[in-house]
Design a protein around this motif. Structure first.
Motif, mmCIF file in Angstrom:
data_model
loop_
_atom_site.group_PDB
_atom_site.id
_atom_site.type_symbol
_atom_site.label_atom_id
_atom_site.label_comp_id
_atom_site.label_asym_id
_atom_site.label_seq_id
_atom_site.Cartn_x
_atom_site.Cartn_y
_atom_site.Cartn_z
ATOM 1 N N LEU A 115 4.278 10.749 4.795
ATOM 2 C CA LEU A 115 4.263 9.181 4.525
ATOM 3 C C LEU A 115 5.643 8.603 4.642
ATOM 4 N N LEU A 160 2.119 15.433 1.930
ATOM 5 C CA LEU A 160 1.572 14.075 2.224
ATOM 6 C C LEU A 160 2.755 12.970 1.882
ATOM 7 N N GLN A 161 3.520 13.291 0.842
ATOM 8 C CA GLN A 161 4.325 12.163 0.363
ATOM 9 C C GLN A 161 5.728 12.406 1.675
ATOM 10 N N ILE A 187 1.652 6.829 -6.627
ATOM 11 C CA ILE A 187 0.574 7.772 -6.974
ATOM 12 C C ILE A 187 0.908 9.347 -6.844
ATOM 13 N N LEU A 188 1.438 9.658 -5.547
ATOM 14 C CA LEU A 188 1.768 10.878 -5.169
ATOM 15 C C LEU A 188 2.909 11.579 -5.996
ATOM 16 N N SER A 240 10.634 8.534 -2.862
ATOM 17 C CA SER A 240 9.971 7.264 -3.444
ATOM 18 C C SER A 240 11.101 6.098 -3.684
ATOM 19 N N VAL A 289 0.928 -1.315 0.055
ATOM 20 C CA VAL A 289 -0.044 -0.086 -0.007
ATOM 21 C C VAL A 289 0.784 1.033 0.086
ATOM 22 N N VAL A 290 1.962 1.266 0.837
ATOM 23 C CA VAL A 290 2.902 2.395 0.951
ATOM 24 C C VAL A 290 3.509 2.651 -0.411
ATOM 25 N N SER A 291 4.061 1.450 -0.952
ATOM 26 C CA SER A 291 4.759 1.789 -2.213
ATOM 27 C C SER A 291 3.807 2.375 -3.323
ATOM 28 N N MET A 292 2.423 1.884 -3.470
ATOM 29 C CA MET A 292 1.486 2.425 -4.295
ATOM 30 C C MET A 292 1.118 3.952 -4.216
ATOM 31 N N LEU A 293 0.944 4.134 -2.820
ATOM 32 C CA LEU A 293 0.708 5.537 -2.561
ATOM 33 C C LEU A 293 1.900 6.585 -2.989
ATOM 34 N N LEU A 294 3.243 6.141 -2.626
ATOM 35 C CA LEU A 294 4.211 6.964 -3.064
ATOM 36 C C LEU A 294 4.425 7.161 -4.487
#
Length: 325
Positions: free
Chosen positions: A111, A107-108, A58-59, A253, A51-56
């Motif tokens: 995170l 946000l990034q 996406i951001l 990232s 999930v964290v990988s995908m959020l980073l």
């Protein structure tokens, strides 16, 4: 006031460099997802890291998209209509796209710093250890939110990001995220170093802890150096901070993916060839325990990207057999 480069040139250069780094981060994201998911059942996939990988990803994708759109707006759409031309448009901190991309960057950052603190907790297994990093992490969130909000208020100077109110928030943001990342990384590195030192006398070979320690330090240094450069540029009122600021987003990232990929590669090498037959002599047993007076302290190495539970159990069993032989 030292500028070194005009805001419009800084905007163009920053987007070019960010695009290059973003390309690397996309490749690393694909490889990271492959390492996290390949050959694992649903119950063994590390969902939080996925999930964290995908959020980073996406951001960072949103951020580069906004920057590309800003080039079109600043150099084409508002080139003749905005007072002062492209240089003034790119220097305007209250411009909506600038506010939005900095909200994404905030946000990034929150995170990314949160992940470092989480790793620190998993290794130490103590909430008391992460009290200071958590306080600094809250400061990062507050300072980042304050800087974004100040850009939208009537008090914001539409001609400069270095205005008194906004400048204080940005300096606080850079300082707190640097302190948070450095503190959490230092605590994590110290614990890994101390564990490696404890098992050095009973271990043959390099072991697994030292490589993990070096990986953590590398990622922390990469991010910290970038933050120091950004803070220095801002303190000098240099527009070079625009360049560094946009580079930080993909670097966050990259630093995260770097840890997972290098541990994944190390794991593959360990489980291939002759390494499998020597696990009982080259790998420390996990978890590790030591006696301190009448109390037994259990030190558990739990870097979630390192090994899945099945592999840990295999190491533990083989390690026990090795000591029993």
């Amino acid at each position: 006031m030292v500028k070194f480069i005009s805001p419009d040139k800084a905007g163009l250069l920053s987007t070019v460099l960010e695009s290059i780094l973003y390309g690397f981060s996309v490749l690393m994201f694909i490889l990271t997802m492959w390492v996290l998911i390949r050959g694992r059942g649903k119950s063994k996939i590390n969902i939080p890291m996925v999930v964290v990988s995908m959020l980073l990803f996406i951001l960072s994708t949103i951020h580069i998209g906004v920057d590309i759109n800003r080039l079109n707006s600043g150099f084409i759409v508002y080139r003749d209509s905005f007072p002062g031309g492209p240089a003034a448009w790119f220097a305007n901190p209250s411009e909506k796209s600038f506010v939005f991309k900095n909200a994404v960057y905030t946000l990034q950052t929150v995170l990314g710093d949160g992940v470092v603190i989480f790793r620190c907790y998993k290794v130490w297994q103590s909430f008391w250890i992460i009290v200071i990093p958590c306080i600094l992490w809250c400061g990062v969130a507050i300072a980042g939110s304050g800087s974004v909000y100040t850009c939208t208020t009537p008090l914001a100077d539409p001609t400069s990001i270095y205005a008194l109110q906004l400048g204080r928030w940005i300096k606080a943001f850079y300082s707190t995220t640097l302190a948070c990342n450095f503190t959490a990384t230092a605590l994590l590195s110290y614990k890994l170093w101390s564990i490696n030192k404890q098992v050095a006398a009973t271990r043959v070979g390099r072991g697994v802890v030292l490589p993990v320690l070096l990986i953590v330090i590398d990622a922390g240094v990469l991010y910290s150096v970038t933050l120091v450069a950004a803070l220095t540029c801002f303190a000098l009122n240099s527009n070079g901070q625009y360049v560094v600021l946009d580079m930080v987003t993909p670097i966050i990232s990259i630093a995260f993916y770097l840890v997972i990929l290098r541990i994944g590669v190390a794991r593959s090498k360990t489980l291939s060839g002759s390494a499998v037959s020597t696990l009982n002599t080259t790998m420390p047993r996990l978890p590790l325990s030591r006696t301190d007076g009448n109390n037994r302290m259990k030190i558990q190495i739990d870097v979630e990207q390192e090994f899945d539970q099945e592999t840990r159990e295999e190491y533990s069993v083989k390690g026990s057999r090795g000591h029993a032989m």
